[in-house]
Design an enzyme around this catalytic site. Structure first.
Site, short mmCIF file in Angstrom:
data_model
loop_
_atom_site.label_atom_id
_atom_site.label_comp_id
_atom_site.label_asym_id
_atom_site.label_seq_id
_atom_site.Cartn_x
_atom_site.Cartn_y
_atom_site.Cartn_z
CG ASP A 1 -46.51 14.09 -12.25
OD1 ASP A 1 -47.05 14.36 -13.80
OD2 ASP A 1 -45.55 14.74 -11.80
CG HIS B 1 -44.89 11.08 -8.43
ND1 HIS B 1 -43.43 10.75 -8.90
CD2 HIS B 1 -44.99 12.22 -9.04
CE1 HIS B 1 -42.95 11.56 -9.67
NE2 HIS B 1 -43.84 12.74 -9.70
CG ASP C 1 -43.06 12.20 -13.45
OD1 ASP C 1 -42.29 11.91 -14.25
OD2 ASP C 1 -42.94 13.07 -12.76
CG ASN D 1 -39.08 14.54 -14.46
OD1 ASN D 1 -40.58 14.64 -14.66
ND2 ASN D 1 -38.63 14.95 -13.61
CG HIS D 2 -39.70 11.34 -11.13
ND1 HIS D 2 -39.05 11.01 -10.09
CD2 HIS D 2 -39.80 12.58 -11.48
CE1 HIS D 2 -38.87 12.36 -9.45
NE2 HIS D 2 -39.57 13.28 -10.35
CG HIS E 1 -43.94 14.46 -17.56
ND1 HIS E 1 -44.88 13.83 -16.93
CD2 HIS E 1 -43.02 14.87 -16.88
CE1 HIS E 1 -44.36 14.11 -15.58
NE2 HIS E 1 -43.24 14.64 -15.56
CG HIS F 1 -42.70 18.35 -15.44
ND1 HIS F 1 -41.98 17.31 -14.76
CD2 HIS F 1 -41.92 19.34 -15.70
CE1 HIS F 1 -40.66 17.97 -14.71
NE2 HIS F 1 -40.70 19.10 -15.23
#
Length: 333
Positions: free
Chosen positions: A63, A65, A91, A123-124, A172, A247
């Protein structure tokens, strides 16, 4: 960018210009440039399999982000493309202050080096999630809602898993009770949203749990958890050596599970300005030996970029095995 040529090298050099600047400085590409990045990368994603078959050597990142300056640190450490091959596990957006720069640089590299630079879906990378956790707000503030929808169309075409040299399975989130054959992944049609349950949902949402035998309920309220023997059985059945996933925040940037048969990677140090975690990147060499490069958490006085970022008052991904480190109570996403 209908009819216009995407000036990729110019876009990449502008995105990289802020190297060495104080973290937080924005790069404002034009709306038509961003639209062009989304459309061209979407075409490439659809021209490549949903289950990628990749070859070592390469570097794998978890990730990010929206922590753009940490993404630049990762590349400084691992080598800017095309010096190294990369696989990112999803992500890219939400939480951090600079989701737009982050995703734009990644898409630009995908277009420039389509056979050496790979992005999986997290998932984002899903409208219902990034509508809430910061990316929608950033798009709306800096551009417009229409551009956010253009990103959604692009994200709906991302691949969801990769196998490296037939031995390392990457996604992920994790495994699914529905996953019996790799053919099931290959049969997922794109573009697609992420459903609330089933194989695609689990690949992006599930988590390992050492205290579970078989499959368990997930605290996130989505998907499942899976125990060590689920990992062992899956690897044996498919003649694989390792599962590599992201994740979850892990303190050292990487963490093994199930006798080193699974590894969690997380590449956003000082996640959200609320954790003191390191970030890490896994290097897989030609012999499939894995080593880890660590991004230590930056000095907070020097780099206050995490604090007060977009979504900093929203619930954070729960850390693994570290209940004491959770900064706030709230929904776990």
């Amino acid at each position: 960018m209908e009819g216009e040529k995407l000036n990729l090298d110019n876009i990449i050099s502008r995105l990289l210009e802020v190297r060495g600047s104080k973290p937080g400085k924005n790069v404002q590409l034009t709306e038509s440039e961003i639209k062009g990045l989304c459309q061209k990368s979407r075409e490439i994603f659809l021209s490549q399999p949903i289950l990628l078959e990749l070859e070592a050597p390469l570097k794998i990142c978890g990730d990010v982000h929206g922590q753009y300056y940490d993404l630049l640190r990762l590349f400084e450490y691992g080598g800017f493309p095309p010096e190294s091959n990369y696989l990112f596990l999803g992500d890219y957006v939400d939480r951090g202050k600079q989701s737009l720069e982050t995703i734009c640089l990644l898409l630009a590299y995908k277009i420039k080096y389509p056979e050496n630079f790979f992005l999986l879906r997290g998932n984002h990378e899903c409208a219902s999630i990034n509508r809430i956790y910061g990316f929608y707000d950033e798009c709306k503030r800096r551009y417009n809602i229409k551009l956010w929808k253009t990103f959604t169309d692009c994200f709906n075409c991302l691949p969801v898993a990769a196998i490296i040299d037939e031995k390392i399975f990457c996604c992920h989130g994790g495994l699914s009770p529905d996953l019996q054959s790799m053919e099931q992944i290959r049969r997922i049609m794109r573009p697609t949203d992420v459903p609330d349950q089933g194989l695609l949902c689990d690949l992006l949402w599930s988590d390992p749990d050492k205290d579970v035998t078989g499959w368990g309920e997930n605290d996130r309220g989505v998907s499942f958890t899976f125990g060590p023997e689920v990992v062992a059985k899956f690897l044996h059945k498919h003649d694989l050596d390792l599962i590599c996933r992201a994740h979850q925040v892990v303190e050292d940037g990487y963490e093994f599970f199930a006798k080193r048969q699974l590894v969690t990677l997380f590449s956003a140090p000082n996640y959200c300005g609320e954790f003191d975690n390191a970030g890490s990147m896994m290097t897989v060499d030609e012999t499939l030996m894995c080593s880890f490069q660590i991004l230590k958490p930056a000095d907070k006085k020097k780099y206050p970029y995490g604090a007060g970022g977009v979504g900093s008052n929203r619930p954070v991904t729960p850390p693994r095995n570290a209940p004491a480190a959770q900064p706030k109570k709230g929904a776990k996403k």
